[in-house]
Enzyme design. Structure first.
Site, mmCIF file in Angstrom:
data_model
loop_
_atom_site.group_PDB
_atom_site.id
_atom_site.type_symbol
_atom_site.label_atom_id
_atom_site.label_comp_id
_atom_site.label_asym_id
_atom_site.label_seq_id
_atom_site.Cartn_x
_atom_site.Cartn_y
_atom_site.Cartn_z
ATOM 1 N N ASP A 27 40.897 86.228 99.515
ATOM 2 C CA ASP A 27 42.141 86.664 98.891
ATOM 3 C C ASP A 27 42.124 86.214 97.441
ATOM 4 O OD1 ASP A 27 43.005 87.573 101.363
ATOM 5 O OD2 ASP A 27 43.953 85.662 101.862
ATOM 6 N N ASP A 75 51.735 77.658 103.171
ATOM 7 C CA ASP A 75 52.079 76.819 104.313
ATOM 8 C C ASP A 75 51.536 75.388 104.219
ATOM 9 O OD1 ASP A 75 49.543 77.896 104.730
ATOM 10 O OD2 ASP A 75 50.005 78.829 106.648
ATOM 11 N N ASP A 112 37.066 86.208 104.925
ATOM 12 C CA ASP A 112 37.578 87.150 103.935
ATOM 13 C C ASP A 112 38.113 86.400 102.723
ATOM 14 O OD1 ASP A 112 40.083 86.255 104.917
ATOM 15 O OD2 ASP A 112 40.009 87.833 106.444
HETATM 16 P P1 ATP Z 1 42.116 82.678 108.002
HETATM 17 O O1 ATP Z 1 40.841 81.972 107.824
HETATM 18 O O2 ATP Z 1 42.580 82.706 109.388
HETATM 19 O O3 ATP Z 1 42.205 84.025 107.318
HETATM 20 P P2 ATP Z 1 43.987 81.955 105.974
HETATM 21 O O4 ATP Z 1 44.500 80.620 105.526
HETATM 22 O O5 ATP Z 1 43.247 82.771 104.988
HETATM 23 O O6 ATP Z 1 43.171 81.710 107.280
HETATM 24 P P3 ATP Z 1 45.798 84.139 106.113
HETATM 25 O O7 ATP Z 1 46.728 84.529 107.200
HETATM 26 O O8 ATP Z 1 44.705 85.048 105.725
HETATM 27 O O9 ATP Z 1 45.238 82.731 106.520
HETATM 28 O O10 ATP Z 1 46.713 83.830 104.857
HETATM 29 C C1 ATP Z 1 46.212 83.606 103.552
HETATM 30 C C2 ATP Z 1 47.028 82.530 102.860
HETATM 31 O O11 ATP Z 1 48.372 82.962 102.714
HETATM 32 C C3 ATP Z 1 47.100 81.208 103.588
HETATM 33 O O12 ATP Z 1 45.991 80.377 103.304
HETATM 34 C C4 ATP Z 1 48.390 80.634 103.077
HETATM 35 O O13 ATP Z 1 48.218 80.070 101.797
HETATM 36 C C5 ATP Z 1 49.259 81.863 102.917
HETATM 37 N N1 ATP Z 1 50.048 82.147 104.134
HETATM 38 C C6 ATP Z 1 49.720 82.980 105.140
HETATM 39 N N2 ATP Z 1 50.655 83.020 106.085
HETATM 40 C C7 ATP Z 1 51.639 82.196 105.666
HETATM 41 C C8 ATP Z 1 52.886 81.825 106.200
HETATM 42 N N3 ATP Z 1 53.324 82.290 107.360
HETATM 43 N N4 ATP Z 1 53.629 80.960 105.469
HETATM 44 C C9 ATP Z 1 53.206 80.481 104.286
HETATM 45 N N5 ATP Z 1 52.038 80.791 103.752
HETATM 46 C C10 ATP Z 1 51.247 81.639 104.405
HETATM 47 MG MG MG Z 2 42.534 84.806 105.266
#
Ligand code: ATP
Ligand code: MG
Length: 466
Positions: A80, A159, A78
């Site tokens: 963002d 993060d 996905d």
């Molecule tokens: P995935 O591939 O699992 O979706 P992702 O990195 O996109 O991994 P998401 O949970 O969709 O993870 O979160 C999107 C972004 O938001 C992360 O890449 C990070 O930059 C930020 N983020 C998400 N959760 C946190 C958190 N608990 N603390 C700090 N930043 C976060």
């Molecule tokens: Mg994501």
């Protein structure tokens, strides 16, 4: 595949190899020739969102996990988008845009095309909060954070360094505030800022560390890894629903077995899912359970990596099965009849599980259905097989049964029988049923077995197929 891709980047581009996190707060601008992001992997809708925002005079970037995955050459699941437009401003620019979230408002922009609709999540740059503010609980956990900020602040709140890169599709430039690209090349997962403080703010980040390490195969940087041993207990304070979401993501990551091993190494599995405690326990007693769960998770990983769907109910049914089996056997050993034993064991297993992280109700009913189907696979006579096939969740029950066969818990001939039965025409199905009627021990129901033991005079002889 990831390793190969990284080697390729390293070979082609020593340029960003030694980049350090930029101390001044200005991002490093990484041009196309240094990041090798393949524009074909971009979602057209995500690009459309950034373009629309930019044309309206705002800044807009693809951000977070999508940039990380793109830089790894993986197609993101996905996308963002981060922008300096406020949620209201974003909403006004798109026809299908919905404001969601209370704690932090974001906008979901939906696109309908072929297949599933695609949702692009658009969030406004968030401000950094310091510990002195009223947004932080005594433990350091962030409570409220609906405060907008600059892109640099937004990056610092994220993060891991590899999750804090911003990609502008129009210039094909990556803005890298914390040395994410260099960490990527070092195959390192590094928390931004002071890791212990960041885990206190949000203990779920410890689980995310384990999940991303499993997914990327990267090593946790030592400063990022070390505080976890002491801070793991903070996960107890996290609301159960949030833990559940994060564990589900971990199990559905396509790297669940590696992630569960990672949880164990980090000492994070205790209390999350009681079942993980003994799945990960290597004693002789747990060997069978271990094999079953390992196979189930390997199977799930394979399906997810092949882009197939996996039901969470099925997954939790497999994870709790060893526990259920133990309770079921204990009940029958006490003299309880087979089916009531199973149903009682289901209640006990689910109730025990609820002491840790609660499995949501909607998955619970799937689990119960899959489990209660299991003894029915052993009755291969009369109308039973036809009735079973008609169950709405037959496919899941059947897949589950095949897993039991694969670990030897159930006679593999039964699995084969069902595979043949599904494929056979009516005459073939009759033949299959006849073939097992003569098999010694082909499960007439326990009631029938008991009746047979009664004196002949009181028992009208009943064939197993009636
Ligand atoms: P995935 O591939 O699992 O979706 P992702 O990195 O996109 O991994 P998401 O949970 O969709 O993870 O979160 C999107 C972004 O938001 C992360 O890449 C990070 O930059 C930020 N983020 C998400 N959760 C946190 C958190 N608990 N603390 C700090 N930043 C976060
Ligand atoms: Mg994501």
């Amino acid at each position: 595949m990831i390793a190969k891709f990284i080697k390729r980047i390293l070979r082609r581009d020593p340029m960003v190899k030694h980049t350090q996190a930029n101390k001044t707060g200005a991002p490093k601008r990484i041009p196309k020739k240094a990041h090798h992001i393949d524009p074909h992997l971009l979602s057209k809708n995500a690009v459309k969102v950034t373009q629309t925002l930019q044309q309206a005079g705002f800044e807009a970037f693809i951000v977070g996990g999508a940039v990380r995955d793109l830089a790894l050459g993986i197609s993101p699941k996905d996308f963002d988008v981060a922008t300096n437009a406020t949620p209201d401003q974003v909403q006004r620019l798109f026809r299908k845009a919905r404001l969601i979230g209370r704690r932090f408002q974001i906008v979901h922009v939906t696109f309908f095309g072929k297949g599933h609709p695609e949702i692009i999540e658009v969030s406004t740059f968030r401000a950094l909060l310091d510990n002195a503010g009223d947004h932080v609980a005594e433990s350091g956990r962030i409570l409220r954070d609906n405060v907008w900020g600059s892109q640099g602040e937004d990056a610092a709140r994220r993060d891991f360094t590899i999750n804090a890169m911003y990609y502008d599709p129009s210039s094909e430039t990556v803005l890298d505030y914390h040395g994410g690209m260099a960490d990527m090349q070092k195959r390192t997962l590094r928390m931004i800022g002071d890791p212990a403080k960041r885990y206190r703010e949000d203990p779920v980040r410890m689980l995310r560390a384990v999940r991303f390490a499993a997914k990327t195969g990267f090593q946790l940087d030592s400063a990022t890894r070390e505080p976890i041993a002491n801070l793991g207990k903070l996960l107890n304070d996290v609301p159960s629903a949030r833990l559940f979401d994060e564990i589900l993501k971990l199990l559905m990551s396509g790297y669940s077995w590696a992630a569960i091993q990672g949880l164990k190494e980090a000492g994070l599995h205790h209390g999350l899912l009681p079942l993980l405690d003994h799945i990960l326990d290597e004693g002789e007693d747990s060997k069978g359970a271990n094999n079953f769960v390992k196979l189930a998770l390997a199977n799930t990983d394979q399906r997810i990596q092949a882009g197939k769907s996996v039901s969470a109910g099925f997954l939790f049914a497999t994870l709790l099965w060893p526990d259920l089996l133990k309770n079921w056997k204990a009940n029958t050993a006490k003299g309880m009849a087979n089916i009531p034993s199973l149903h009682d064991a289901m209640d006990v297993t689910i109730a025990t599980q609820s002491n840790g992280m609660t499995i949501q109700r909607r998955f619970e009913s799937d689990m119960r259905e899959i489990w209660s189907m299991q003894p029915r696979f052993e009755r291969r006579v009369g109308r039973y097989p036809y009735r079973l096939i008609e169950s709405p969740r037959f496919r899941a029950g059947y897949d589950f049964m095949l897993l039991r066969c694969a670990t030897g818990e159930l006679n593999p001939a039964i699995g084969q029988w069902w595979t043949d039965f599904i494929a056979a025409d009516p005459a073939g199905q009759d033949d299959l049923m006849t073939s097992v009627k003569s098999e010694p021990g082909n499960n007439p129901s326990p009631t029938k077995r008991r009746r047979r033991r009664k004196p002949k005079s009181s028992l009208p002889t009943e064939s197993a197929s009636s």
